[in-house]
Design a protein around this motif. Structure first.
Motif, PDB file in Angstrom:
ATOM      1  N   PRO A   6       0.777  -1.229   0.000  1.00  0.00           N
ATOM      2  CA  PRO A   6       0.000   0.000   0.000  1.00  0.00           C
ATOM      3  C   PRO A   6       0.814   1.288   0.000  1.00  0.00           C
ATOM      4  N   SER A   7       2.069   1.266   0.408  1.00  0.00           N
ATOM      5  CA  SER A   7       2.844   2.502   0.456  1.00  0.00           C
ATOM      6  C   SER A   7       3.650   2.748  -0.814  1.00  0.00           C
ATOM      7  N   LEU A   8       3.446   1.981  -1.836  1.00  0.00           N
ATOM      8  CA  LEU A   8       4.200   2.106  -3.070  1.00  0.00           C
ATOM      9  C   LEU A   8       3.650   3.255  -3.913  1.00  0.00           C
ATOM     10  N   SER A   9       4.523   4.130  -4.368  1.00  0.00           N
ATOM     11  CA  SER A   9       4.098   5.275  -5.178  1.00  0.00           C
ATOM     12  C   SER A   9       3.819   4.839  -6.616  1.00  0.00           C
ATOM     13  N   ASP A  10       2.988   5.648  -7.292  1.00  0.00           N
ATOM     14  CA  ASP A  10       2.701   5.377  -8.705  1.00  0.00           C
ATOM     15  C   ASP A  10       3.979   5.377  -9.536  1.00  0.00           C
ATOM     16  N   ASP A  11       4.904   6.296  -9.231  1.00  0.00           N
ATOM     17  CA  ASP A  11       6.156   6.356  -9.990  1.00  0.00           C
ATOM     18  C   ASP A  11       6.941   5.056  -9.870  1.00  0.00           C
ATOM     19  N   ARG A  12       6.962   4.492  -8.678  1.00  0.00           N
ATOM     20  CA  ARG A  12       7.688   3.228  -8.489  1.00  0.00           C
ATOM     21  C   ARG A  12       6.968   2.065  -9.156  1.00  0.00           C
ATOM     22  N   VAL A  13       5.643   2.102  -9.171  1.00  0.00           N
ATOM     23  CA  VAL A  13       4.871   1.064  -9.856  1.00  0.00           C
ATOM     24  C   VAL A  13       5.184   1.102 -11.354  1.00  0.00           C
ATOM     25  N   VAL A  14       5.164   2.285 -11.939  1.00  0.00           N
ATOM     26  CA  VAL A  14       5.467   2.427 -13.369  1.00  0.00           C
ATOM     27  C   VAL A  14       6.925   2.043 -13.635  1.00  0.00           C
ATOM     28  N   ALA A  15       7.846   2.481 -12.793  1.00  0.00           N
ATOM     29  CA  ALA A  15       9.259   2.140 -12.991  1.00  0.00           C
ATOM     30  C   ALA A  15       9.476   0.629 -12.951  1.00  0.00           C
TER      31      ALA A  15
END
Length: 193
Positions: A6-15
Motif C-alpha cells: 500500500p505505500s508504493l508510489s505510482d512512480d515506483r509502480v510504473v518504474a
C-alpha cells in the motif's frame, strides 16, 4: 499469494513495470512486437488507485475509450496496472470475464483486446512453480489493452507468429528459475512512510 504494497508510489509502480517490460518482455523477446512501440514511446502506463472491482471497471472503461480515441501513432497500447486490487490470481481470472463483458458492451470486440499479466500467473495446464508461467508474470496485476489493427499488422510482419508461444516456453525453460530471478523484475519493496 502476492500481497499488495500500500505505500508504493505510482512512480515506483510504473518504474517496476517498465523495468519488467525492458528486461523480461523485450530483453527475452517474449513479445517481438513490444520493442517497436516501446522505442516509439507509444505505450501508455496507467496506475489505477482502485481498491475494488467496481472502481477498476470504471478505470478500465475509461482507458478503453481513451485508447480508441487516441491517435495510434501517439498511443498504440495501454498498460493498466492495478497494484491494490485483484492481487489474488483467482480473483484476477474471475475479473477477466467482466473484461470481456465490458468489451462487448462497448462494442470493442475486433477493435481492442485485453491481455492479462499477474505476479502469480499460472496457465491452466501448468503447476504454479512451472517456469513457463513467467511469460505472463508481471510485477503487479496488469491489463494490457491492445489495438487489434496494430496486432494484425505486427503478426503479418512477423514470420511464423504462431511459434512465439512455444519459443517463449523454451526460452524460459533454458533460462530457468535462477535466471528469471536474476532479471530482478518483481515488485520493488514498499517505501517507508
Amino acid at each position: 499469494m502476492t500481497q499488495a504494497i500500500p505505500s508504493l508510489s505510482d512512480d515506483r509502480v510504473v518504474a517496476a513495470t517498465r523495468h519488467w517490460l525492458e528486461r523480461a518482455v523485450i530483453g527475452l523477446n517474449l513479445c517481438p512486437f513490444a520493442k517497436g512501440v516501446q522505442a516509439k514511446g507509444q505505450i501508455r502506463y496507467v496506475v489505477s488507485d482502485a481498491r475494488n472491482d467496481d472502481a477498476l471497471l470504471v478505470d478500465l472503461e475509461r482507458e478503453l475509450q481513451g485508447l480508441v480515441a487516441a491517435a495510434p501513432e501517439e498511443v498504440d497500447t495501454t498498460l493498466l496496472i492495478h497494484p491494490w486490487v485483484l492481487t489474488s490470481f483467482a480473483d484476477f481470472t474471475h475479473f477477466l470475464d467482466l473484461v470481456d463483458v465490458v468489451l462487448g458492451m462497448q462494442r470493442l470486440h475486433g477493435v481492442l483486446q485485453v491481455a492479462s499479466f499477474h505476479p502469480d500467473y499460472v496457465f491452466a495446464d501448468t503447476e504454479p512453480d512451472d517456469i513457463t508461467n513467467c511469460s505472463n508474470r508481471s510485477p503487479f496485476p496488469t491489463l494490457h489493452l491492445l489495438r487489434e489493427a496494430s496486432l494484425d499488422r505486427a503478426v503479418a510482419a512477423f514470420p511464423d507468429a504462431a511459434a512465439i508461444y512455444e519459443r517463449n516456453m523454451q526460452t524460459l525453460r533454458d533460462l530457468g528459475r535462477e535466471g528469471w530471478l536474476d532479471l530482478d523484475v518483481g515488485a520493488p519493496p514498499g517505501e517507508n512512510g
